[in-house]
Design a protein around this motif. Sequence first.
Motif, mmCIF file in Angstrom:
data_model
loop_
_atom_site.group_PDB
_atom_site.id
_atom_site.type_symbol
_atom_site.label_atom_id
_atom_site.label_comp_id
_atom_site.label_asym_id
_atom_site.label_seq_id
_atom_site.Cartn_x
_atom_site.Cartn_y
_atom_site.Cartn_z
ATOM 1 N N SER A 110 0.825 -1.207 0.000
ATOM 2 C CA SER A 110 0.000 0.000 0.000
ATOM 3 C C SER A 110 0.862 1.262 0.000
ATOM 4 O O SER A 110 0.369 2.363 -0.246
ATOM 5 C CB SER A 110 -0.928 0.013 1.219
ATOM 6 O OG SER A 110 -0.194 0.172 2.424
ATOM 7 N N ASP A 164 3.364 3.465 -1.854
ATOM 8 C CA ASP A 164 3.842 3.608 -3.226
ATOM 9 C C ASP A 164 5.285 4.107 -3.248
ATOM 10 O O ASP A 164 5.870 4.425 -2.210
ATOM 11 C CB ASP A 164 2.918 4.521 -4.057
ATOM 12 C CG ASP A 164 2.888 5.964 -3.554
ATOM 13 O OD1 ASP A 164 3.969 6.542 -3.323
ATOM 14 O OD2 ASP A 164 1.787 6.533 -3.420
ATOM 15 N N TYR A 165 5.858 4.184 -4.441
ATOM 16 C CA TYR A 165 7.272 4.531 -4.575
ATOM 17 C C TYR A 165 7.570 5.952 -4.114
ATOM 18 O O TYR A 165 8.652 6.223 -3.572
ATOM 19 C CB TYR A 165 7.706 4.362 -6.037
ATOM 20 C CG TYR A 165 7.855 2.919 -6.472
ATOM 21 C CD1 TYR A 165 7.644 1.873 -5.583
ATOM 22 C CD2 TYR A 165 8.208 2.593 -7.780
ATOM 23 C CE1 TYR A 165 7.780 0.551 -5.966
ATOM 24 C CE2 TYR A 165 8.350 1.271 -8.181
ATOM 25 C CZ TYR A 165 8.139 0.256 -7.278
ATOM 26 O OH TYR A 165 8.279 -1.041 -7.683
ATOM 27 N N LYS A 180 3.466 13.098 -4.517
ATOM 28 C CA LYS A 180 3.165 12.361 -5.744
ATOM 29 C C LYS A 180 3.000 13.343 -6.905
ATOM 30 O O LYS A 180 1.920 13.826 -7.208
ATOM 31 C CB LYS A 180 1.897 11.518 -5.593
ATOM 32 C CG LYS A 180 1.687 10.524 -6.740
ATOM 33 C CD LYS A 180 0.384 9.773 -6.613
ATOM 34 C CE LYS A 180 -0.787 10.632 -6.976
ATOM 35 N NZ LYS A 180 -2.057 9.865 -7.030
ATOM 36 N N ALA A 232 12.098 1.083 -6.829
ATOM 37 C CA ALA A 232 11.476 2.393 -6.674
ATOM 38 C C ALA A 232 12.420 3.504 -7.125
ATOM 39 O O ALA A 232 12.016 4.447 -7.812
ATOM 40 C CB ALA A 232 11.067 2.609 -5.217
ATOM 41 N N TYR A 259 4.856 5.260 -14.353
ATOM 42 C CA TYR A 259 4.454 4.841 -13.012
ATOM 43 C C TYR A 259 3.391 5.758 -12.422
ATOM 44 O O TYR A 259 2.403 5.285 -11.848
ATOM 45 C CB TYR A 259 5.674 4.797 -12.096
ATOM 46 C CG TYR A 259 5.342 4.359 -10.691
ATOM 47 C CD1 TYR A 259 5.040 3.033 -10.410
ATOM 48 C CD2 TYR A 259 5.311 5.283 -9.641
ATOM 49 C CE1 TYR A 259 4.717 2.619 -9.124
ATOM 50 C CE2 TYR A 259 4.987 4.881 -8.359
ATOM 51 C CZ TYR A 259 4.690 3.553 -8.102
ATOM 52 O OH TYR A 259 4.356 3.151 -6.831
ATOM 53 N N LEU A 268 -0.527 4.915 -11.104
ATOM 54 C CA LEU A 268 -1.130 5.256 -9.821
ATOM 55 C C LEU A 268 -2.489 5.917 -10.002
ATOM 56 O O LEU A 268 -3.329 5.886 -9.093
ATOM 57 C CB LEU A 268 -0.205 6.188 -9.027
ATOM 58 C CG LEU A 268 1.107 5.594 -8.513
ATOM 59 C CD1 LEU A 268 1.883 6.646 -7.722
ATOM 60 C CD2 LEU A 268 0.876 4.358 -7.652
#
Length: 270
Positions: A109, A111-112, A120, A166, A179, A183
Amino acid sequence: MYKTKKLCAPLSTIFRGVLPTRRRLSPYLSNSQIPSLSSHLQSSSRVPPSYALHFLLNSNFSFQNLCSQSAAKLDSSTKRCWNCVADKTGTTPFLYCDSCRSIQPVDLSIDYFQIFGLEKKYEIEVDSLEGKYKDWRKKLHPDLVHSKSEKERGYAAEQSARVIDAYRTLSKPLSRAIYILRLEGVDVDEEQTVSDPELLTEIMEIREAVEEAPDSQALNQIQSKMAEKLEESSNSFVNAYRSRNFDEAVACIQRMTYYQRASEEILKKL
């Protein structure tokens, strides 16, 4: 006798303010079912105990909220260390326990962007990313847990591999663009056939120029042009992503893909 601690107001005051009138309530439970509570209510409130008990059992009533609105509630998603059972603290992703220094199992859960504490967004500072990547590598490197249990060594290997992926994903414009769209629920097919006539023509011209380049100097010049084209498409992607125009964002990724491939082909010839 049932006792309550640290109440901000007597129960009688609380019940008078929050309970409906007698006409609207039905005594679903008798006093004999919980005698200690009912006897306490009889002595501390004029509200019939069965009414009060019904209210407590069938509402979201909270003593803690009455005493302090800022009291922290236990989140069902609270992460705890598998080894020392300490709660996660701070905003850092729970890859590593600060209390006992145990490496935690992979949490998909996260994320990178969250792994490196980044917002983000497409535009990131690669230098800052690299520094945070090195910090994680120091904590998660499998060689640092060789004396730990087999379970934790397995966690270390998985976490280390994910942190590496990542970093590689976010450090390159093309993979980062793909990527971040994923998302958003947008899958990008990197092998999709290009239907833009202008882009097809440009690709063919680039290939011819690379094949006919007489020396490394000519190849370097083409390489510089590819870098410029890649940056232009990257900037176009930023605008498309900000405006939530995902169709245009995908088109930008297609252009970036071909420029990146052309650049890699040139490097092979140099």
